[in-house]
Design a protein around this motif. Structure first.
Motif: not given
Length: 297
Positions: A171-175, A178-179, A187-195
Motif C-alpha cells: 500500500v505505502l511501500g517502505y518510504g 527506506g529499502f 537488518e538491511n531490508p534489501a539484503l536478500p536482493i542479489v543476482s
C-alpha cells in the motif's frame, strides 16, 4: 524542497524558456565531457542517455535558429560521438528511439488529440518492447553487436525479488530511502536482493520498481495515472502549437520512460524526477488555463 523549487520553475517559465534551460544544461554536460573526458561528470550508464538527449536538443535548436543551423548540427554530431563513446547499450538504443520519435511526432501532430494520444501510447509500447528485446538478448546484442561489457548480467533476474518485497508493503511501500540501506548490515531490508551472478545492486535498476518500493503499488499506480495525463497534455501541446519546442514534453517523457526501464531515477532527486515535475507543472498550467481552446477535442 527540490520538488517545490522545480514546481516554481515550471510555474514561472514558459515551455520555450524551459527548453533553453535544458538546452544549456545538456550542452554543459557535452562540453564538460569534451574537455575533461566522457566519464568525468556522469557514469556511462547515465552519460549515454544524457548525450542522446543532448543530441536531440541540439538538433531542435538548429531548427529554431536557422542562422546557426550548421553550428548546432556540428555540435549534434559531437553529442552523437559521445553516445558512442559512453559505450552504453541503453544510451544507443534510446538515441535511436528518440530519433524515430521526432519523425513520428511530425505524423501524429496532424491527428486529433485522442487519436494522437493512442498513437503515442503505441510508440512507447514499441519502444519499451525494443528495450525488453535488448535486455532479454543482452549477451548477444550487447556483447557482440554493441561491443559492451556485460557488467550487470542477471539484472532482470533479481527484479522478481523486488516485486516480492513490494508485495510485503503493497500500500505505502517502505518510504523514501527506506529499502536500500546497506549500512544496516543484517537488518538491511534489501539484503536478500542479489543476482544469480552475485551482483549486489544498490537500487532496482528500474525506476518504476524503485517507485513501487518507495510508495507501494498504490503510489506507483497514482504516478502512472499522473504520467499518462501529462503525456496526454503533451499531445495537446504538440497539436496546438507550431513552435519547434512543442515536441520537447513528449521527447522528455519518452526519454524518462525508456531510460527508467534499466536505470533508476523516478524515486529520487534526479534528472528524471526533475523533468517530470517541470513538464507536468508547465503542461498542467497550459491546459487548465485553456491556452489552446478546445483542449479535450
Amino acid at each position: 524542497m527540490t520538488t517545490t523549487l522545480f514546481i516554481y520553475v515550471g510555474q514561472q517559465y514558459s515551455m520555450r524558456e524551459i527548453f533553453n534551460l535544458l538546452f544549456w544544461q545538456y550542452n554543459f554536460i557535452l562540453l564538460f565531457s569534451v574537455f575533461f573526458g566522457s566519464e568525468s561528470l556522469l557514469h556511462k550508464n547515465y552519460l549515454g542517455p544524457a548525450m542522446g538527449l543532448s543530441a536531440i536538443l541540439l538538433y531542435l535548436q538548429s531548427v529554431r535558429i536557422p542562422k546557426y543551423k550548421w553550428f548546432f548540427l556540428g555540435l549534434t554530431a559531437v553529442a552523437v560521438f559521445y553516445v558512442q563513446q559512453a559505450n552504453s547499450g541503453m544510451g544507443k538504443a534510446l538515441f535511436v528511439i528518440l530519433i524515430a520519435l521526432l519523425g513520428f511526432l511530425r505524423f501524429i501532430k496532424r491527428l486529433p488529440p485522442r487519436l494522437a494520444f493512442a498513437a503515442m501510447g503505441m510508440f512507447l509500447a514499441i519502444g519499451i518492447s525494443l528495450v525488453i528485446l535488448i535486455t532479454e538478448n543482452a549477451e548477444y546484442i550487447i556483447v557482440e553487436k554493441l561491443d559492451k561489457d556485460m557488467t550487470l548480467t542477471g539484472r532482470t533476474l533479481f527484479w522478481p525479488l523486488i516485486v516480492d518485497a513490494i508485495n510485503r508493503q503493497p500500500v505505502l511501500g517502505y518510504g523514501y530511502g527506506g529499502f536500500w540501506q546497506p549500512w544496516r548490515g543484517a537488518e538491511n531490508p534489501a539484503l536478500p536482493i542479489v543476482s544469480p551472478s552475485g551482483y549486489v545492486p544498490p537500487h532496482s535498476h528500474n525506476g518504476f520498481l524503485d517507485m513501487g518500493i518507495t510508495v507501494g503499488w498504490l503510489g506507483l499506480a497514482l504516478f502512472i495515472v499522473s504520467l499518462l495525463m501529462s503525456i496526454y497534455y503533451g499531445v495537446l501541446y504538440l497539436t496546438r502549437s507550431n513552435e519547434p519546442e512543442a515536441v520537447v514534453p513528449l521527447v522528455i517523457f519518452t526519454w524518462l520512460v525508456i531510460s527508467n526501464y534499466t536505470e533508476t531515477g523516478l524515486a529520487s532527486i534526479s534528472s528524471s524526477w526533475i523533468f517530470y515535475v517541470l513538464m507536468t507543472t508547465r503542461l498542467t498550467l497550459d491546459t487548465t488555463e485553456n491556452k489552446f481552446g478546445d483542449r479535450f477535442a
